[in-house]
Design a protein around this motif. Structure first.
Motif, PDB file in Angstrom:
ATOM      1  N   GLN A   9      16.766  38.081  48.341  1.00  0.00           N
ATOM      2  CA  GLN A   9      17.411  37.413  47.217  1.00  0.00           C
ATOM      3  C   GLN A   9      18.646  38.143  46.705  1.00  0.00           C
ATOM      4  OE1 GLN A   9      14.860  37.077  43.769  1.00  0.00           O
ATOM      5  NE2 GLN A   9      16.224  35.635  42.727  1.00  0.00           N
ATOM      6  N   ASP A  38      14.737  37.515  38.705  1.00  0.00           N
ATOM      7  CA  ASP A  38      15.742  36.802  37.923  1.00  0.00           C
ATOM      8  C   ASP A  38      16.713  37.796  37.285  1.00  0.00           C
ATOM      9  OD1 ASP A  38      17.000  34.656  36.791  1.00  0.00           O
ATOM     10  OD2 ASP A  38      15.441  34.208  35.317  1.00  0.00           O
ATOM     11  N   ASP A  66      20.079  32.616  42.762  1.00  0.00           N
ATOM     12  CA  ASP A  66      19.241  31.918  41.788  1.00  0.00           C
ATOM     13  C   ASP A  66      17.792  31.825  42.261  1.00  0.00           C
ATOM     14  OD1 ASP A  66      19.007  30.013  39.386  1.00  0.00           O
ATOM     15  OD2 ASP A  66      18.184  28.834  41.040  1.00  0.00           O
ATOM     16  N   THR A  69      16.221  28.061  42.971  1.00  0.00           N
ATOM     17  CA  THR A  69      16.823  27.462  44.166  1.00  0.00           C
ATOM     18  C   THR A  69      16.212  28.067  45.423  1.00  0.00           C
ATOM     19  OG1 THR A  69      18.905  27.083  42.989  1.00  0.00           O
ATOM     20  CG2 THR A  69      18.979  27.036  45.391  1.00  0.00           C
ATOM     21  N   LEU A  70      16.055  29.391  45.431  1.00  0.00           N
ATOM     22  CA  LEU A  70      15.472  30.044  46.614  1.00  0.00           C
ATOM     23  C   LEU A  70      14.006  29.667  46.806  1.00  0.00           C
ATOM     24  CD1 LEU A  70      16.984  33.629  46.792  1.00  0.00           C
ATOM     25  CD2 LEU A  70      17.702  31.538  47.940  1.00  0.00           C
ATOM     26  N   THR A  72      12.764  26.822  46.101  1.00  0.00           N
ATOM     27  CA  THR A  72      12.819  25.477  46.682  1.00  0.00           C
ATOM     28  C   THR A  72      13.098  25.556  48.179  1.00  0.00           C
ATOM     29  OG1 THR A  72      13.631  24.611  44.563  1.00  0.00           O
ATOM     30  CG2 THR A  72      13.906  23.208  46.507  1.00  0.00           C
ATOM     31  N   VAL A  73      14.004  26.453  48.564  1.00  0.00           N
ATOM     32  CA  VAL A  73      14.267  26.685  49.989  1.00  0.00           C
ATOM     33  C   VAL A  73      12.996  27.169  50.678  1.00  0.00           C
ATOM     34  CG1 VAL A  73      15.526  28.154  51.614  1.00  0.00           C
ATOM     35  CG2 VAL A  73      16.726  27.123  49.675  1.00  0.00           C
ATOM     36  N   THR A 101      12.428  21.466  35.868  1.00  0.00           N
ATOM     37  CA  THR A 101      12.685  22.180  37.118  1.00  0.00           C
ATOM     38  C   THR A 101      11.392  22.716  37.717  1.00  0.00           C
ATOM     39  OG1 THR A 101      14.887  22.806  36.336  1.00  0.00           O
ATOM     40  CG2 THR A 101      13.983  24.053  38.174  1.00  0.00           C
ATOM     41  N   LEU A 105       9.592  21.702  41.278  1.00  0.00           N
ATOM     42  CA  LEU A 105       9.241  22.692  42.293  1.00  0.00           C
ATOM     43  C   LEU A 105       7.764  22.614  42.659  1.00  0.00           C
ATOM     44  CD1 LEU A 105      10.030  24.981  44.117  1.00  0.00           C
ATOM     45  CD2 LEU A 105      10.048  26.512  42.140  1.00  0.00           C
TER      46      LEU A 105
END
Length: 305
Positions: A9, A38, A66, A69-70, A72-73, A101, A105
Motif C-alpha cells: 500500500q 490509513d 487509499d 480502494t485497495l 476493493t481491488v 462505502t 465493500l
C-alpha cells in the motif's frame, strides 16, 4: 489460528497491480485475512510527534494509497480471505458516506469485511481534511451511532445528534453481514480501551512487549464485562511492523529474525488468543521478497500452532 497480512500500500510498494497480485498469492499461501492502513500526508514541520520509533514519521508514509480502494481491488482478486482496516481513521470521513462505502465493500466482497476504526495521531492530517482535533471521543461515538443506525434492519433511517443530522430517509443498501460487519477499535488510551470493551467486537492491538500487551488487553476485557458483555467473544487483532534482522530479544517484535517474530506471535496466540497481523512494508525490498517473507512467517506460525 487466524493469520493476517498487510497488502502492499505505501512506500516502494505503492505500485499499480501489486496489491491485486500479492492479495491473490497471500490467499494461496493460506493467509486468513488481508489488511490496509490509513495515512494522508507527512507534514514537513509536524505539530506532534509520530507515536513510535524516533518520533519521526517513516519516509515510506510519504506515498500512501487509499485504503478502501485497495480493499476493493483485493476483494476482486480473492475469494476466501477476510478484508480489514487497521486502522481506518474514522473521523476523516462523513459518517453517512463512510457507511455507504463500507456497505458497498461488504457487498462486493460477499460479506468479508472487518471494519477497524481508530482516531489517528496527526494534527496536520486533521487540519488538512477540515476536521477539528478536539472532541475526538464524542465525534467517534456519534460516528459509530450513525453507522449502526444506517446498518440496522429496516429501510427508514434518521439520526439527530450534536454533530450530524440525518433527516427521515430511505436507505435500502445494507451490508451482507448482519447485524453489521465486525467492528474493531484501536487505541491505547484509557478512553479508547473503555470504548473497545463497551461497544466493539474486538481491539486492534499493536506490537508491544507481552506484559504491556497483556495489561492493555486485560483492561479491554474488564471494560467489556463492566458493560455486561461477554469478554470471551472479543477479538484481539495484533499488528506488527517488523524489520527482519537479528536482534536482542527485547527488541522483538519491532526487530528480529523470522523465528523470533514467529515465537513472539505464537506466544501471543497461546496466551491471549491474538490474531496475528503482519505488515512487511519495512521488511522487504521488492515484491518477491515480500512474498518470500510472507510464506516463511505463515509456515513458522502454522508450525507453532
Amino acid at each position: 489460528m487466524r493469520i493476517g497480512l498487510s497488502i502492499p500500500q505505501y512506500g516502494r510498494f505503492a505500485a499499480p497491480g501489486l496489491s491485486a497480485r500479492l492479495a491473490a498469492e497471500a490467499e494461496e499461501i493460506g493467509y486468513d485475512s488481508l489488511w490496509v492502513g490509513d495515512r494522508i500526508l507527512v507534514a514537513r514541520e509536524p505539530q506532534n510527534r509520530y507515536p513510535g520509533g524516533t518520533g519521526v514519521a517513516p519516509a515510506e508514509h510519504r506515498t500512501f494509497l487509499d485504503p478502501l480502494t485497495l480493499l476493493t481491488v483485493a476483494a476482486g482478486a480473492t475469494r476466501r480471505v477476510r478484508l480489514g482496516t487497521s486502522t481506518l481513521n474514522a473521523l476523516w470521513y462523513p459518517p453517512v458516506l463512510l457507511a455507504r462505502t463500507l456497505t458497498t465493500l461488504d457487498v462486493v466482497s460477499d460479506g468479508r469485511l472487518d471494519v477497524g476504526l481508530g482516531l489517528g495521531w496527526s494534527k496536520d492530517e486533521y487540519q488538512a481534511v477540515g476536521v477539528p482535533w478536539r472532541g475526538q471521543a464524542a465525534r467517534l461515538e456519534e460516528t459509530l451511532d450513525v453507522l449502526e443506525r444506517i446498518w440496522a434492519d429496516g429501510e427508514e433511517v434518521s439520526h439527530s445528534g450534536d454533530l450530524w443530522t440525518v433527516p427521515p430517509s430511505s436507505i435500502r443498501a445494507k451490508p451482507v453481514q448482519r447485524p453489521r460487519p465486525p467492528l474493531l477499535l484501536g487505541g491505547t488510551s484509557p478512553g479508547a480501551l473503555e470504548r473497545a470493551g463497551r461497544r466493539a467486537d474486538g481491539w486492534l492491538g499493536v506490537g508491544l512487549p507481552l506484559p504491556a500487551l497483556t495489561a492493555l488487553w486485560t483492561t479491554v476485557r474488564h471494560h467489556a464485562e463492566a458493560a455486561g458483555r461477554d469478554p470471551g467473544t472479543l477479538r484481539l487483532v495484533l499488528r506488527v511492523n517488523p524489520v527482519l534482522t537479528p536482534a536482542d530479544d527485547d527488541r522483538v517484535p519491532g526487530r528480529g529474525t523470522p523465528h523470533q517474530l514467529a515465537a513472539y506471535l505464537a506466544t501471543a496466540v497461546r496466551e491471549l488468543g491474538a490474531e496475528p497481523l503482519i505488515d512487511l512494508h519495512f521488511a522487504a525490498q521488492d515484491a518477491d521478497e515480500y512474498l518470500a517473507h510472507a510464506r516463511t512467517l505463515h509456515d513458522l506460525l502454522r508450525d507453532a500452532a
